[in-house]
Design an enzyme around this catalytic site. Structure first.
Site, PDB file in Angstrom:
ATOM      1  N   GLU A  77       0.869  -1.175   0.000  1.00 47.01           N
ATOM      2  CA  GLU A  77       0.000   0.000   0.000  1.00 47.01           C
ATOM      3  C   GLU A  77       0.906   1.224   0.000  1.00 47.01           C
ATOM      4  O   GLU A  77       1.693   1.433   0.921  1.00 47.01           O
ATOM      5  CB  GLU A  77      -0.903   0.006   1.250  1.00 47.01           C
ATOM      6  CG  GLU A  77      -1.802   1.233   1.317  1.00 47.01           C
ATOM      7  CD  GLU A  77      -2.687   1.281   2.567  1.00 47.01           C
ATOM      8  OE1 GLU A  77      -2.740   0.271   3.310  1.00 47.01           O
ATOM      9  OE2 GLU A  77      -3.286   2.330   2.803  1.00 47.01           O
ATOM     10  N   HIS A  95      14.174  -3.391   2.495  1.00 46.92           N
ATOM     11  CA  HIS A  95      13.687  -3.502   1.121  1.00 46.92           C
ATOM     12  C   HIS A  95      12.470  -4.412   1.057  1.00 46.92           C
ATOM     13  O   HIS A  95      12.133  -5.086   2.023  1.00 46.92           O
ATOM     14  CB  HIS A  95      14.785  -4.051   0.204  1.00 46.92           C
ATOM     15  CG  HIS A  95      15.362  -5.372   0.635  1.00 46.92           C
ATOM     16  ND1 HIS A  95      16.609  -5.497   1.198  1.00 46.92           N
ATOM     17  CD2 HIS A  95      14.857  -6.632   0.603  1.00 46.92           C
ATOM     18  CE1 HIS A  95      16.857  -6.769   1.478  1.00 46.92           C
ATOM     19  NE2 HIS A  95      15.803  -7.489   1.141  1.00 46.92           N
ATOM     20  N   GLU A 143      14.813  -5.659  -3.807  1.00 42.72           N
ATOM     21  CA  GLU A 143      15.669  -6.795  -4.146  1.00 42.72           C
ATOM     22  C   GLU A 143      14.966  -7.654  -5.202  1.00 42.72           C
ATOM     23  O   GLU A 143      13.783  -7.966  -5.060  1.00 42.72           O
ATOM     24  CB  GLU A 143      15.946  -7.642  -2.894  1.00 42.72           C
ATOM     25  CG  GLU A 143      16.877  -8.814  -3.175  1.00 42.72           C
ATOM     26  CD  GLU A 143      17.252  -9.606  -1.925  1.00 42.72           C
ATOM     27  OE1 GLU A 143      16.588  -9.441  -0.886  1.00 42.72           O
ATOM     28  OE2 GLU A 143      18.210 -10.392  -2.009  1.00 42.72           O
TER      29      GLU A 143
HETATM   30 CO    CO Z   1      16.048  -9.629   1.011  1.00 43.08          CO
END
Ligand code: CO
Length: 287
Positions: A77, A95, A143
């Site tokens: 969101e 991340h 990532e």
């Molecule tokens: Co990761």
């Protein structure tokens, strides 16, 4: 008789597990430029824009994106606050992780759209996983992982913690998560410890990744991470367990009439997580 009793006890446990049914539902964070971010997540990461809502009273707009409907998929969101310019990413929110079919193809696409690659594809020694890091238009790291997976592409949310063992114990006891994997990683000049925790296998469900960097004694949490939302069927039993194991309850909301109940807590590292009752739709405002 004994057999029947054991079978009954086992059924009870199975029912409890089924009834509890905890699941990571979504991660919430602020963005500086909503349209640019939606464009990046849909065109470069292949997500779909699921819903978009304006909240005129709170002067904010929320956009929900993911790889499938929110009832069955983990989603993000994005919140955009009109008129707020102070935007500090900090150093603590790590991340989100996205599984991709072909990491080189994904990186080429991101570069062609003007996206920034932070770390090019790297194969971890002795592992079949290839990973890379890119940056979204707000500066959030994402990532990309190429590996065997059978679930949703949206596979990780990473938060940095100071004491990894303490954090693992908290999420295990208070949240009922399983430790799926821990490892130590080293690059010249930096050493990390990682733990992957969740409610199902790593190749099938979205997991929480905890990361602690050796020698770091403080993280700036910034002001852009909002919360990680977890669904449960047993919200009424959660608050006692959470407090018992060191979670700080910041808000208990019980909205009569629409069966929405939420429980906001801070983990021992000060990260906000919210439990909501497992219902198909959880429409909430901007908090
Ligand atoms: Co990761």
């Amino acid at each position: 008789m004994g057999t029947l009793e054991s079978a009954g006890a086992f059924d009870k446990i199975k029912d409890m597990i089924k009834e509890d049914n905890k699941r990571l539902l979504r991660v919430v964070y602020w963005v500086k430029d909503l349209e640019m971010t939606i464009k990046f997540y849909t065109e470069c990461l292949g997500m779909k824009l699921l819903e978009k809502h304006d909240h005129p009273l709170e002067k904010c707009t929320s956009a929900f994106l993911g790889y499938g409907p929110r009832d069955t998929h983990f989603i993000v969101e994005l919140k955009f606050y009109h008129g707020i310019s102070e935007f500090n990413l900090g150093t603590g929110f790590g991340h989100i992780g996205i599984n991709v079919e072909d990491i080189f193809k994904s990186l080429a696409l991101i570069k062609s759209k003007g996206g920034k690659v932070v770390r090019d594809a790297l194969q971890v020694k002795g592992a079949s996983t290839i990973c890379a890091f890119v940056e979204d238009p707000n500066g959030y790291e994402i990532e990309l992982l190429q590996r065997s997976f059978h679930g949703d592409p949206f596979c990780q949310v990473m938060l940095r913690v100071l004491d990894l063992d303490h954090a693992i114990a908290f999420y295990k006891k208070a949240f009922g998560m399983q430790t799926l994997r821990t490892l130590e990683l080293q690059l010249p000049g930096t050493k990390w410890r990682l733990a992957f925790l969740g409610y199902g296998p790593e190749d099938k469900t979205t997991v929480l990744e905890l990361n602690s960097i050796f020698g770091v004694t403080e993280y700036d949490k910034g002001n852009t991470y909002v919360q990680l939302v977890i669904g449960t069927n047993n919200i009424d039993k959660m608050s006692k367990t959470l407090q018992e194991f060191g979670g700080e309850i910041t808000q208990e909301l019980d909205v009569q009439g629409n069966s929405t109940k939420t429980l906001s807590i801070l983990d021992p590292n000060g990260w906000k997580l919210v439990f909501v009752k497992n219902v198909a739709s959880t429409k909430d405002g901007c908090n």
